[in-house]
Design an enzyme around this catalytic site. Structure first.
Site, mmCIF file in Angstrom:
data_model
loop_
_atom_site.group_PDB
_atom_site.id
_atom_site.type_symbol
_atom_site.label_atom_id
_atom_site.label_comp_id
_atom_site.label_asym_id
_atom_site.label_seq_id
_atom_site.Cartn_x
_atom_site.Cartn_y
_atom_site.Cartn_z
ATOM 1 N N GLY A 11 -14.689 -21.259 -14.433
ATOM 2 C CA GLY A 11 -13.729 -20.167 -14.496
ATOM 3 C C GLY A 11 -12.529 -20.409 -13.600
ATOM 4 N N SER A 102 -20.459 -27.171 -11.762
ATOM 5 C CA SER A 102 -19.476 -28.245 -11.573
ATOM 6 C C SER A 102 -19.922 -29.180 -10.465
ATOM 7 C CB SER A 102 -18.112 -27.636 -11.225
ATOM 8 O OG SER A 102 -17.701 -26.728 -12.227
ATOM 9 N N THR A 122 -14.544 -20.259 -7.081
ATOM 10 C CA THR A 122 -15.074 -19.206 -7.942
ATOM 11 C C THR A 122 -14.794 -17.863 -7.288
ATOM 12 O OG1 THR A 122 -17.072 -18.127 -8.793
ATOM 13 C CG2 THR A 122 -17.364 -19.584 -6.915
ATOM 14 N N ILE A 123 -14.366 -16.889 -8.077
ATOM 15 C CA ILE A 123 -14.115 -15.570 -7.503
ATOM 16 C C ILE A 123 -15.415 -14.909 -7.063
ATOM 17 C CG2 ILE A 123 -12.023 -15.254 -8.879
ATOM 18 C CD1 ILE A 123 -13.611 -13.301 -10.660
ATOM 19 N N ASP A 124 -16.551 -15.394 -7.569
ATOM 20 C CA ASP A 124 -17.843 -14.766 -7.244
ATOM 21 C C ASP A 124 -18.278 -15.003 -5.802
ATOM 22 O OD1 ASP A 124 -17.842 -14.087 -9.910
ATOM 23 O OD2 ASP A 124 -19.291 -15.614 -10.507
ATOM 24 N N ARG A 160 -14.824 14.595 -10.527
ATOM 25 C CA ARG A 160 -15.124 13.485 -11.435
ATOM 26 C C ARG A 160 -15.968 12.382 -10.782
ATOM 27 N NH1 ARG A 160 -11.259 16.168 -13.688
ATOM 28 N NH2 ARG A 160 -10.629 15.853 -15.868
ATOM 29 N N ALA A 184 -14.840 2.427 -1.773
ATOM 30 C CA ALA A 184 -15.729 3.072 -2.739
ATOM 31 C C ALA A 184 -16.808 3.863 -2.003
ATOM 32 C CB ALA A 184 -16.359 2.025 -3.657
ATOM 33 N N ARG A 251 -16.649 8.466 -15.831
ATOM 34 C CA ARG A 251 -15.463 7.754 -16.319
ATOM 35 C C ARG A 251 -15.589 6.281 -15.948
ATOM 36 N NH1 ARG A 251 -14.858 13.506 -16.378
ATOM 37 N NH2 ARG A 251 -12.959 13.967 -17.562
ATOM 38 N N ARG A 260 -9.583 -12.236 -12.578
ATOM 39 C CA ARG A 260 -9.621 -13.684 -12.505
ATOM 40 C C ARG A 260 -8.423 -14.314 -11.803
ATOM 41 N NH1 ARG A 260 -13.802 -16.582 -12.935
ATOM 42 N NH2 ARG A 260 -15.203 -16.194 -14.636
#
Length: 329
Positions: A11, A102, A122-124, A160, A184, A251, A260
């Protein structure tokens, strides 16, 4: 001069151009890129990466090398084809920018007689042996920005429940980092089984005290434990259970591929340059079959076998912060 081939594999991840900047600080290195990862070595012609072109693209999410996924390194014929093409072009070493798969490919190539190094990309941020992987900071930034926007909407329209779904695969590093940075209320991680009772209790408490509830969910979290890589929407099942128990509509915001790329934030540029500088040093030293990572801000070498055979734990500091903020139990 040391003639270096470089590819990106797997990715995409913002910040990779800054790695090239770091490598090119070494006057002994001539850097050449192939588009399209391992397959591109066999199917494309290499092109020179110069200081000028790299400098012009250091902050952009448009990577100078197109990336791709490949199985070519996992069969002997494919590996021999790659090594043959690299040696035909007089390359001394192949630098691979990518993740675990990889890295395994790079290790297999080293056993075929081709020097290899891995840049964790990798963004992970799920690669063993390094605190940082290229792209992680920028992806966290965009997740955090999304959470902040949901918070504003929640203040404008009270009462919400919002659920944001992130990438991350079977690692919660990205979801956890983005949730903390964005503020969050709760985060669901694949490392911790979903406890609906605790989730509902936290949701009710937040709705009563602040008029809104924002939960971040990693893409692989499903109530039945089944997930197919690349499939999005795991959050709907969890959200349905919340709606049934609380009578409040959920929502959804599935960030998907918006995580990405994007222009690199400063933290990614700086850490990517650090890795590039260290890669250049290892190239000159003759190092092979290793990943160059960062631990506590300092460059480290990790055997490639460890990269693809060991699992990275959640970042301890982030877990501590999340516990204190009641984002996890």
């Amino acid at each position: 001069m040391i003639k270096v081939a470089i590819i990106t594999s797997g990715g995409d991840a913002s910040g990779i151009n800054a790695v090239f900047e770091g490598i090119l600080t070494c006057e002994e290195i001539e850097l050449w890129g192939f588009h399209d990862g391992y397959d591109g070595i066999c199917e494309n012609e290499p092109f020179r990466l110069t200081k000028k072109i790299v400098k012009e693209h250091i902050h952009t999410g448009n990577a100078l090398l197109h990336t791709s996924r490949s199985k070519r390194t996992f069969n002997k014929e494919g590996r021999e084809e790659i090594v043959c093409k690299l040696k035909e072009n007089d390359f001394d070493i192949l630098v691979v920018c990518g993740g675990e798969g990889s890295g395994k490919g790079a290790s297999l190539l080293s056993k075929e007689g081709m020097r290899t190094l891995l840049v964790p990309m990798t963004i992970d941020n799920n690669i063993y042996g390094t605190d940082y992987t290229v792209g992680y900071h920028t992806a966290c930034h965009y997740i955090a920005d999304g959470v902040r926007r949901l918070r504003q909407t929640g203040m404008n329209l009270p009462g919400r429940i919002f659920m944001m779904e992130t990438f991350g695969g079977q690692s919660g590093q990205l979801a956890l980092g983005g949730a903390i940075a964005g503020g969050a209320d709760y985060v669901l991680l694949p490392e911790q089984p979903i406890n609906m009772e605790k989730l509902l209790r936290r949701a009710k408490d937040c709705l009563e005290k602040q008029g809104q509830f924002i939960v971040v969910n990693c893409e692989s979290n499903t109530l039945n434990g089944e997930w197919i890589r690349g499939k999005q929407g795991a959050s709907f099942e969890i959200g349905n259970e919340i709606e049934k128990a609380m009578g409040v509509r959920v929502r959804y915001s599935i960030l998907g591929y918006t995580q990405r790329a994007g222009d690199s934030i400063e933290a990614d540029v700086m850490d990517a340059i650090k890795i590039g500088l260290a890669v250049a040093e290892e190239i000159v030293k003759g190092t092979t079959n290793a990943m160059v990572g960062l631990v506590d801000g300092k460059a480290v070498l990790v055997p490639l076998e460890d990269v693809f055979s060991k699992t990275k734990d959640l970042i301890a500091t982030n877990k501590y912060i999340a516990l204190k903020l009641k984002m996890i139990d």
